[in-house]
Enzyme design. Structure first.
Site, mmCIF file in Angstrom:
data_model
loop_
_atom_site.group_PDB
_atom_site.id
_atom_site.type_symbol
_atom_site.label_atom_id
_atom_site.label_comp_id
_atom_site.label_asym_id
_atom_site.label_seq_id
_atom_site.Cartn_x
_atom_site.Cartn_y
_atom_site.Cartn_z
ATOM 1 N N THR A 11 1.165 -0.879 -0.103
ATOM 2 C CA THR A 11 0.085 -0.034 0.061
ATOM 3 C C THR A 11 0.851 1.085 -0.135
ATOM 4 O O THR A 11 1.957 1.475 0.373
ATOM 5 C CB THR A 11 -0.946 0.116 0.947
ATOM 6 O OG1 THR A 11 -0.076 0.157 2.442
ATOM 7 C CG2 THR A 11 -1.755 -1.158 1.092
ATOM 8 N N GLY A 13 2.145 2.282 -2.712
ATOM 9 C CA GLY A 13 3.510 1.854 -3.600
ATOM 10 C C GLY A 13 3.855 2.901 -4.607
ATOM 11 O O GLY A 13 4.802 2.415 -5.521
ATOM 12 N N SER A 15 5.313 5.897 -4.444
ATOM 13 C CA SER A 15 5.589 7.210 -4.025
ATOM 14 C C SER A 15 6.559 6.475 -2.593
ATOM 15 O O SER A 15 6.505 5.603 -2.182
ATOM 16 C CB SER A 15 4.943 8.155 -3.228
ATOM 17 O OG SER A 15 5.291 9.096 -2.543
ATOM 18 N N ILE A 17 8.774 5.346 0.223
ATOM 19 C CA ILE A 17 9.005 4.544 0.941
ATOM 20 C C ILE A 17 8.567 3.249 -0.065
ATOM 21 O O ILE A 17 8.927 1.989 -0.455
ATOM 22 C CB ILE A 17 9.087 4.181 2.038
ATOM 23 C CG1 ILE A 17 10.080 4.429 3.040
ATOM 24 C CG2 ILE A 17 9.502 2.559 2.634
ATOM 25 C CD1 ILE A 17 9.556 5.636 4.324
ATOM 26 N N GLY A 18 7.252 2.920 -0.032
ATOM 27 C CA GLY A 18 6.384 2.406 -0.896
ATOM 28 C C GLY A 18 6.831 2.335 -2.200
ATOM 29 O O GLY A 18 7.158 0.863 -2.563
ATOM 30 N N TYR A 149 0.203 11.702 15.320
ATOM 31 C CA TYR A 149 1.314 10.883 14.995
ATOM 32 C C TYR A 149 1.973 9.864 15.326
ATOM 33 O O TYR A 149 1.878 8.445 14.884
ATOM 34 C CB TYR A 149 2.292 11.848 13.558
ATOM 35 C CG TYR A 149 3.434 11.182 12.285
ATOM 36 C CD1 TYR A 149 2.925 10.631 11.671
ATOM 37 C CD2 TYR A 149 4.581 10.279 13.401
ATOM 38 C CE1 TYR A 149 3.453 9.590 10.521
ATOM 39 C CE2 TYR A 149 5.469 9.761 12.257
ATOM 40 C CZ TYR A 149 4.650 9.717 11.222
ATOM 41 O OH TYR A 149 5.617 8.882 9.915
HETATM 42 P P1 NDP Z 1 4.729 9.283 0.703
HETATM 43 O O1 NDP Z 1 4.640 10.215 1.426
HETATM 44 O O2 NDP Z 1 6.496 9.305 -0.555
HETATM 45 O O3 NDP Z 1 4.152 8.116 0.793
HETATM 46 C C1 NDP Z 1 3.032 8.033 1.184
HETATM 47 C C2 NDP Z 1 2.600 6.809 0.626
HETATM 48 O O4 NDP Z 1 1.171 6.650 1.109
HETATM 49 C C3 NDP Z 1 1.610 7.278 -1.079
HETATM 50 O O5 NDP Z 1 2.273 6.193 -2.331
HETATM 51 C C4 NDP Z 1 -0.098 7.491 -1.083
HETATM 52 O O6 NDP Z 1 -0.486 7.470 -1.788
HETATM 53 C C5 NDP Z 1 -0.050 6.793 0.577
HETATM 54 N N1 NDP Z 1 -1.744 6.622 1.182
HETATM 55 C C6 NDP Z 1 -0.794 8.302 1.959
HETATM 56 N N2 NDP Z 1 -2.787 8.181 2.938
HETATM 57 C C7 NDP Z 1 -3.584 7.068 2.091
HETATM 58 C C8 NDP Z 1 -4.472 6.290 1.811
HETATM 59 N N3 NDP Z 1 -5.660 7.722 2.477
HETATM 60 N N4 NDP Z 1 -4.543 5.430 0.963
HETATM 61 C C9 NDP Z 1 -4.240 5.041 -0.076
HETATM 62 N N5 NDP Z 1 -2.925 5.572 0.453
HETATM 63 C C10 NDP Z 1 -1.959 6.523 1.028
HETATM 64 O O7 NDP Z 1 6.043 8.946 2.535
HETATM 65 P P2 NDP Z 1 6.954 8.143 2.973
HETATM 66 O O8 NDP Z 1 6.906 7.182 1.253
HETATM 67 O O9 NDP Z 1 8.287 8.611 3.542
HETATM 68 O O10 NDP Z 1 6.190 7.425 3.789
HETATM 69 C C11 NDP Z 1 5.649 5.884 3.483
HETATM 70 C C12 NDP Z 1 5.240 5.212 5.322
HETATM 71 O O11 NDP Z 1 6.377 5.648 5.677
HETATM 72 C C13 NDP Z 1 4.574 6.178 5.953
HETATM 73 O O12 NDP Z 1 4.042 5.086 6.453
HETATM 74 C C14 NDP Z 1 5.553 7.024 7.077
HETATM 75 O O13 NDP Z 1 4.763 7.081 8.565
HETATM 76 C C15 NDP Z 1 5.938 5.927 6.951
HETATM 77 N N6 NDP Z 1 7.565 6.462 7.565
HETATM 78 C C16 NDP Z 1 8.432 7.313 6.723
HETATM 79 C C17 NDP Z 1 9.206 8.028 7.710
HETATM 80 C C18 NDP Z 1 9.879 9.292 6.783
HETATM 81 O O14 NDP Z 1 10.749 9.923 6.916
HETATM 82 N N7 NDP Z 1 9.363 9.596 5.418
HETATM 83 C C19 NDP Z 1 9.279 8.350 8.999
HETATM 84 C C20 NDP Z 1 9.048 6.938 9.213
HETATM 85 C C21 NDP Z 1 7.828 6.532 8.599
HETATM 86 P P3 NDP Z 1 -0.880 8.482 -2.443
HETATM 87 O O15 NDP Z 1 -0.261 9.980 -2.722
HETATM 88 O O16 NDP Z 1 -1.273 8.358 -3.794
HETATM 89 O O17 NDP Z 1 -2.280 9.142 -1.182
#
Ligand code: NDP
Length: 258
Positions: A11, A13, A15, A17-18, A149
Site C-alpha cells: 500500500t 506503492g 511514492s 518508501i513504498g 502521528y
Molecule cells: P510518501 O508521502 O512518499 O508516501 C506515502 C504513501 O502513502 C503514498 O504512496 C500515498 O499515496 C499513500 N497514502 C497516504 N494516504 C493514503 C490513503 N488514504 N489511501 C491510500 N494511500 C495513501 O511518504 P513515505 O514514503 O515517507 O511514507 C511511507 C510510510 O513511511 C508512512 O507510513 C510513513 O508514516 C512512514 N515513515 C516515513 C518516514 C519518513 O521520514 N519519510 C519516517 C518514518 C515512517 P497517495 O499519494 O496516492 O495518497
C-alpha cells in the site's frame, strides 16, 4: 533472486518508501501490486516499475473498497506472499491548534487503515506469508507537536506484536520496519524549497549518530529481509533504520565533546 515467484502487495506503492520497496522487490523476482490514491503518481510508478507491477487506485481508509481491490488483485495475480502495509501520512497536531477532523485523519490513515489492510489481505494470504507494517521512530521519540502521528506509530508497534501472535498458527509472520527521518515526498509540505529541504535534512540528520537522513532504498532493503525466506523464523520484531537516533542518541554530533 530472494523473492522469485512471490507476490507482494504494497500500500502506498506510488511514492517514497513504498515505491522504493516495489522496485527492490521486483528486482528480486517478485510480482508486485501497488496501491495509492493519486492517479498520476500511480500511472508514473506503473510505467517506471515495468512489467512486474499491477497498480490499483484505492483509499486505504475505505475498508470496503480495500477489500474489493485486494480480492480483484488476488484474482489477477494470485494469492499474496508478502503484504507491506506502508501507506501513511504525516502532519503536526499541536495542542491548542488541532481540530478533531485533523486528529482523526491521521488516526484513520496510519492506525485504523493498517488494521483493515491486514484484515482485507488475510483471505488472500498464503499460509507462511510475511506481513510487514511501517512504523516510525516517532513511536518513542517524544517530538513536540506530533502527538497524533506518534500515537499511531506506537499503536502500529503494538499491532505488530499482537498480529504476530495472532497469525502464528497459520505460519504468517508479522514484522515491522521502523524508519527514522527518510528522504521522501512526505516532507514536502514542511520543506517547500530546495534550501528548506537542505536545512531540514541537516536538522533531522544531525539528530542521529550517523549524521544523515535515511534513503527510501535503505528502508526497502530492511523490508526485503523481512519479506524473504532469510527471515523465515523471525516474527514480532522491528528493524529500525535511523542512523542510531533512538538507540544511541548521545552519539549525535550535537552531543559530542569534540
Ligand atoms: P510518501 O508521502 O512518499 O508516501 C506515502 C504513501 O502513502 C503514498 O504512496 C500515498 O499515496 C499513500 N497514502 C497516504 N494516504 C493514503 C490513503 N488514504 N489511501 C491510500 N494511500 C495513501 O511518504 P513515505 O514514503 O515517507 O511514507 C511511507 C510510510 O513511511 C508512512 O507510513 C510513513 O508514516 C512512514 N515513515 C516515513 C518516514 C519518513 O521520514 N519519510 C519516517 C518514518 C515512517 P497517495 O499519494 O496516492 O495518497
Amino acid at each position: 533472486m530472494r523473492l522469485r515467484n512471490k507476490v507482494a502487495l504494497i500500500t502506498g506503492g506510488n511514492s517514497g518508501i513504498g515505491l522504493a520497496t516495489a522496485r527492490v522487490f521486483i528486482d528480486e523476482g517478485a510480482r508486485v501490486v501497488i496501491t495509492g490514491r493519486n492517479p498520476e503518481t500511480l500511472a508514473a510508478a506503473e510505467k517506471a516499475l515495468g512489467a512486474g507491477v499491477l497498480a490499483l487506485k484505492v483509499d486505504v481508509t475505505d475498508a470496503a473498497a480495500t477489500e474489493k481491490a485486494f480480492a480483484e488483485a488476488a484474482g489477477k495475480v494470485g494469492k499474496f506472499d508478502i503484504v507491506f502495509a506502508n501507506a501513511g501520512i504525516g502532519g503536526a497536531t499541536p495542542l491548542g491548534e488541532t481540530s478533531p477532523e485533523q486528529f482523526n485523519q491521521i488516526i484513520s490513515t496510519n492506525l485504523t487503515a493498517v488494521f483493515f489492510t491486514v484484515q482485507a489481505a488475510l483471505p488472500h494470504l498464503h499460509d507462511s506469508a510475511s506481513v510487514i507494517l511501517n512504523g516510525s521512530v516517532h513511536a518513542v521519540l517524544g517530538a513536540p507537536g506530533w502527538t497524533a502521528y506518534a500515537a499511531t506509530k506506537a499503536a502500529v508497534r503494538a499491532m505488530t506484536r499482537n498480529m504476530a501472535s495472532e497469525l502464528a498458527p497459520r505460519g504468517i509472520r508479522v514484522n515491522q520496519v521502523t524508519p527514522g527521518g527518510t528522504k521522501t515526498p512526505i516532507w514536502s509540505p514542511m520543506a517547500q524549497t530546495e534550501d528548506a529541504m537542505s536545512a531540514l535534512e541537516a536538522r533531522i540528520g544531525g539528530m542521529s549518530p550517523l549524521g544523515r537522513m535515511s534513503e527510501a532504498d535503505e528502508i526497502a532493503k530492511a523490508a526485503l529481509y523481512l519479506a524473504s525466506d532469510d527471515s523465515a523464523n523471525v516474527t514480532g520484531i522491528e528493524i529500525t533504520v535511523d542512523g542510531g537516533m533512538t538507540s544511541a542518541p548521545s552519539g549525535a554530533k550535537i552531543f559530542r565533546a569534540a
